[in-house]
Design an enzyme around this catalytic site. Structure first.
Site, PDB file in Angstrom:
ATOM      1  N   ASP A 126     -55.094  37.541  29.439  1.00 23.05           N
ATOM      2  CA  ASP A 126     -55.073  37.004  28.084  1.00 23.05           C
ATOM      3  C   ASP A 126     -53.750  37.282  27.376  1.00 23.05           C
ATOM      4  OD1 ASP A 126     -57.520  35.891  28.300  1.00 23.05           O
ATOM      5  OD2 ASP A 126     -58.583  37.335  27.047  1.00 23.05           O
TER       6      ASP A 126
ATOM      7  N   ASN B 148     -46.071  48.306  14.385  1.00 22.68           N
ATOM      8  CA  ASN B 148     -47.228  48.507  15.265  1.00 22.68           C
ATOM      9  C   ASN B 148     -47.006  47.931  16.663  1.00 22.68           C
ATOM     10  OD1 ASN B 148     -49.037  50.083  13.915  1.00 22.68           O
ATOM     11  ND2 ASN B 148     -50.474  48.453  13.416  1.00 22.68           N
TER      12      ASN B 148
ATOM     13  N   ASP C  21     -54.061  50.148   5.853  1.00 24.84           N
ATOM     14  CA  ASP C  21     -52.921  50.233   6.762  1.00 24.84           C
ATOM     15  C   ASP C  21     -52.011  49.018   6.652  1.00 24.84           C
ATOM     16  OD1 ASP C  21     -54.019  52.585   7.590  1.00 24.84           O
ATOM     17  OD2 ASP C  21     -54.885  51.799   9.436  1.00 24.84           O
ATOM     18  N   GLY C  22     -52.580  47.873   6.291  1.00 23.68           N
ATOM     19  CA  GLY C  22     -51.793  46.654   6.182  1.00 23.68           C
ATOM     20  C   GLY C  22     -50.695  46.740   5.139  1.00 23.68           C
TER      21      GLY C  22
END
Length: 434
Positions: free
Chosen positions: A305, A275, A179-180
């Site tokens: 966070d 994304n 996917d990268g």
């Protein structure tokens, strides 16, 4: 296909019909039925046959009637900027055969060397295409030291990320990896993106539907223009940073003195994100404390966070790991997901794609925040800085193996094992009596 035709790469258009209040007759049931029939389209796979399921209505549902009763109607907006086409009808088309292709290979992966060489030889020798390859890919000793492949390398056009602009030179893209590689392909094009064909040669492969075993027939099919595509929306992100450089002046003795004042100008950076945008607390042990605005109104302060702002494509990435729902890429939306919020009631939410989000460090925040875009370009956000996010008008046209619906559910099952459970045993009629 005639080489003298004009060039366009896009999707087949589907006419949209809507009611207007022009003094005419209000549509009755029969006219509505006829109108519905006119706007129906077929959703067939690239290898479709007459026996396969045929879609008879838009994936967005029926167009709403815009007349209400005998006299009321919806005011038409002449400045509308988005007309949503039926996703099932989106197919790749070429008015002139493609001449160039960008091949993106996952670097530092020895298992991809042979597929990369085979594909490049096929594209250059058989299909006579101009192949673009990033320069750092060819610096791999296993590629540079191959004398037999050296003849093919001489035919390549090379480029360097952030230095060379190839946006108007590439007709389509082929990704080899996970996917990268698709995310990286998106980052290379800050405006219009060529169609992307992604082969699953990585680890997860949620966004890479093609298998490499039959790459020759599949690539040939794409070149011929016979393929469904899915338009994956991106986020347009603008980061505005205050210029914190100190002014300096000379005193009477010629000594440089810093007076503590900052320059009034700001630095602006813009990104296209496929994304998600992630704002987190970085290395600090304190809670992240950022204000979230929607169309100029403060809607909440995120204490935890961090927060994830994702596209529907990104909803199956970091967002789903943080507890968000999974959204089909054709749904026009933006998802906001808190990361470990210090509140039991802070749930992920989905907002319309057209809103403008703004994230700033809260006035009483104890520390700075950090932001990243698709896991890259990580940078610090300080007081006075802002991050503005909205849906981009430049999506990523991702080529489907079958169609947008089947490919997505196939990825859910194969990659994320969605709803995998051992089947419950059948209960016989005798056991039912007990």
């Amino acid at each position: 296909m005639d080489g003298g035709e004009e060039v366009v790469v896009g999707v087949d258009a589907v006419p949209r019909c809507c009611s207007t209040c022009d003094g005419g007759e209000v549509p009755g049931p029969r006219s509505l039925d006829l109108r519905t029939r006119k706007t129906r389209s077929l959703s067939t796979s690239s290898a479709g046959s007459s026996s396969e399921y045929r879609r008879t209505q838009s994936l967005h549902g029926p167009s709403p009637v815009t007349t209400f009763g005998p006299k009321a109607c919806m005011l038409q907006n002449p400045h509308a900027v988005m007309h949503i086409q039926d996703p099932a009808s989106q197919r790749l088309t070429w008015n002139k055969p493609p001449k160039s292709v960008l091949v993106i290979k996952k670097i530092r992966d020895a298992t991809l060397l042979q597929p990369f060489k085979e594909l490049c030889m096929f594209l250059t020798e058989v299909k006579n295409l101009i192949v673009y390859v990033e320069r750092k890919v060819l610096e791999d000793p296993a590629i540079a030291g191959d004398e037999n492949f050296g003849i093919i390398i001489k035919k390549f056009c090379t480029f360097r990320e952030d230095l060379d602009d190839i946006s108007n030179r590439v007709d389509f893209i082929i990704c080899l990896g996970g996917d990268g590689t698709l995310l990286y392909a998106s980052s290379l094009f800050q405006e219009s993106v060529p169609p992307v064909m992604a082969f699953h040669l990585g680890s997860l492969g949620f966004l890479t539907p093609f298998k490499f075993d039959t790459y020759q027939s599949q690539v040939t099919q794409i070149i011929e223009g016979n393929a469904a595509i899915i338009l994956r929306s991106r986020l347009r992100v603008r980061v505005l940073k205050e210029n914190r450089e100190k002014k300096a002046r000379l005193d009477e003795k010629g000594i440089i003195i810093t007076n503590g004042d900052s320059e009034g100008s700001c630095r602006a950076m813009q990104y296209q994100v496929l994304n998600e945008v992630v704002v987190d607390r970085g290395p600090s042990s304190y809670l992240s404390n950022v204000d979230l605005f929607l169309d100029g109104h403060l809607i909440t302060t995120v204490q935890g966070d961090g927060v994830i702002v994702s596209t529907p494509t990104g909803s199956t990435a970091y967002a789903v790991a943080a507890g968000a729902s999974m959204i089909h890429p054709n749904v026009p939306a933006i998802m906001i997901t808190p990361i470990c919020p210090h509140s039991l009631s802070f749930r992920p939410i989905v907002v319309p794609a057209g809103v403008e989000l703004k994230i700033m460090l809260s006035r009483d925040a104890r520390n700075t925040a950090w932001v990243s875009f698709d896991g890259r370009k990580r940078q610090e956000i300080c007081h006075g800085d802002s991050i503005t996010i909205t849906t981009s008008c430049f999506p990523v046209p991702s080529i489907c193996f079958r169609d947008p619906v089947n490919d997505w559910f196939e990825s859910l099952a194969e990659c994320l094992h969605w709803n995998v459970r051992k089947k419950q045993n059948y209960l016989s009629s005798e056991e039912d009596d007990f």
